[in-house]
Design a protein around this motif. Structure first.
Motif, PDB file in Angstrom:
ATOM      1  N   PRO A   1     -27.470   2.347 -42.884  1.00  0.00           N
ATOM      2  CA  PRO A   1     -27.945   1.309 -43.797  1.00  0.00           C
ATOM      3  C   PRO A   1     -28.539   0.142 -43.011  1.00  0.00           C
ATOM      4  O   PRO A   1     -28.007  -0.252 -41.979  1.00  0.00           O
ATOM      5  N   SER A   2     -29.632  -0.381 -43.499  1.00  0.00           N
ATOM      6  CA  SER A   2     -30.270  -1.515 -42.845  1.00  0.00           C
ATOM      7  C   SER A   2     -29.469  -2.773 -43.092  1.00  0.00           C
ATOM      8  O   SER A   2     -28.992  -3.020 -44.199  1.00  0.00           O
ATOM      9  N   SER A   3     -29.319  -3.584 -42.060  1.00  0.00           N
ATOM     10  CA  SER A   3     -28.574  -4.832 -42.221  1.00  0.00           C
ATOM     11  C   SER A   3     -29.458  -5.942 -42.772  1.00  0.00           C
ATOM     12  O   SER A   3     -28.961  -6.962 -43.232  1.00  0.00           O
ATOM     13  N   VAL A   4     -30.780  -5.747 -42.753  1.00  0.00           N
ATOM     14  CA  VAL A   4     -31.706  -6.782 -43.224  1.00  0.00           C
ATOM     15  C   VAL A   4     -32.060  -6.565 -44.696  1.00  0.00           C
ATOM     16  O   VAL A   4     -31.935  -7.474 -45.514  1.00  0.00           O
ATOM     17  N   PHE A   5     -32.494  -5.361 -45.048  1.00  0.00           N
ATOM     18  CA  PHE A   5     -32.913  -5.077 -46.419  1.00  0.00           C
ATOM     19  C   PHE A   5     -31.895  -4.175 -47.099  1.00  0.00           C
ATOM     20  O   PHE A   5     -31.616  -3.077 -46.620  1.00  0.00           O
ATOM     21  N   GLU A   6     -31.368  -4.616 -48.220  1.00  0.00           N
ATOM     22  CA  GLU A   6     -30.378  -3.826 -48.946  1.00  0.00           C
ATOM     23  C   GLU A   6     -31.048  -2.602 -49.567  1.00  0.00           C
ATOM     24  O   GLU A   6     -32.130  -2.684 -50.133  1.00  0.00           O
ATOM     25  N   GLY A   7     -30.411  -1.466 -49.472  1.00  0.00           N
ATOM     26  CA  GLY A   7     -30.949  -0.239 -50.036  1.00  0.00           C
ATOM     27  C   GLY A   7     -31.896   0.495 -49.113  1.00  0.00           C
ATOM     28  O   GLY A   7     -32.367   1.571 -49.445  1.00  0.00           O
ATOM     29  N   ARG A   8     -32.209  -0.076 -47.967  1.00  0.00           N
ATOM     30  CA  ARG A   8     -33.086   0.579 -46.986  1.00  0.00           C
ATOM     31  C   ARG A   8     -32.238   1.208 -45.890  1.00  0.00           C
ATOM     32  O   ARG A   8     -31.126   0.783 -45.647  1.00  0.00           O
ATOM     33  N   TYR A   9     -32.793   2.198 -45.256  1.00  0.00           N
ATOM     34  CA  TYR A   9     -32.075   2.880 -44.185  1.00  0.00           C
ATOM     35  C   TYR A   9     -32.938   2.919 -42.940  1.00  0.00           C
ATOM     36  O   TYR A   9     -34.150   2.905 -43.011  1.00  0.00           O
ATOM     37  N   ARG A  10     -32.279   2.973 -41.799  1.00  0.00           N
ATOM     38  CA  ARG A  10     -32.983   3.073 -40.531  1.00  0.00           C
ATOM     39  C   ARG A  10     -32.469   4.290 -39.775  1.00  0.00           C
ATOM     40  O   ARG A  10     -31.381   4.786 -40.043  1.00  0.00           O
ATOM     41  N   ILE A  11     -33.254   4.745 -38.852  1.00  0.00           N
ATOM     42  CA  ILE A  11     -32.895   5.927 -38.064  1.00  0.00           C
ATOM     43  C   ILE A  11     -31.695   5.591 -37.192  1.00  0.00           C
ATOM     44  O   ILE A  11     -31.640   4.537 -36.573  1.00  0.00           O
ATOM     45  N   CYS A  12     -30.747   6.490 -37.152  1.00  0.00           N
ATOM     46  CA  CYS A  12     -29.579   6.308 -36.292  1.00  0.00           C
ATOM     47  C   CYS A  12     -30.032   6.424 -34.835  1.00  0.00           C
ATOM     48  O   CYS A  12     -30.579   7.456 -34.438  1.00  0.00           O
TER      49      CYS A  12
END
Length: 61
Positions: free
Chosen positions: A39-50
């Motif tokens: 889960p992205s810490s900046v945008f809620e509901g967005r995900y980033r590559i592990c």
């Protein structure tokens, strides 16, 4: 009885190999839990590559 023993032996080997593969600690990335994304810490509901598994969901040995 003679044909039952080889079948039981092969079945036991298959179960042991399957159990060992399921318990492999490198099977799932401990950081993302095998999803490949965090889960992205900046945008809620967005995900980033592990960064640990590079979106594979598992880590190499």
């Amino acid at each position: 009885m003679d044909t039952l023993m080889p079948v039981l032996f092969i079945l036991a080997v298959i179960l042991l190999v399957y159990g060992a593969a399921q318990r492999n600690p490198l099977r799932k990335c401990p950081r993302c839990g095998g999803k490949g994304t965090l889960p992205s810490s900046v945008f809620e509901g967005r995900y980033r590559i592990c960064p640990r598994c590079d979106r594979k969901g598992e880590i190499g040995g």
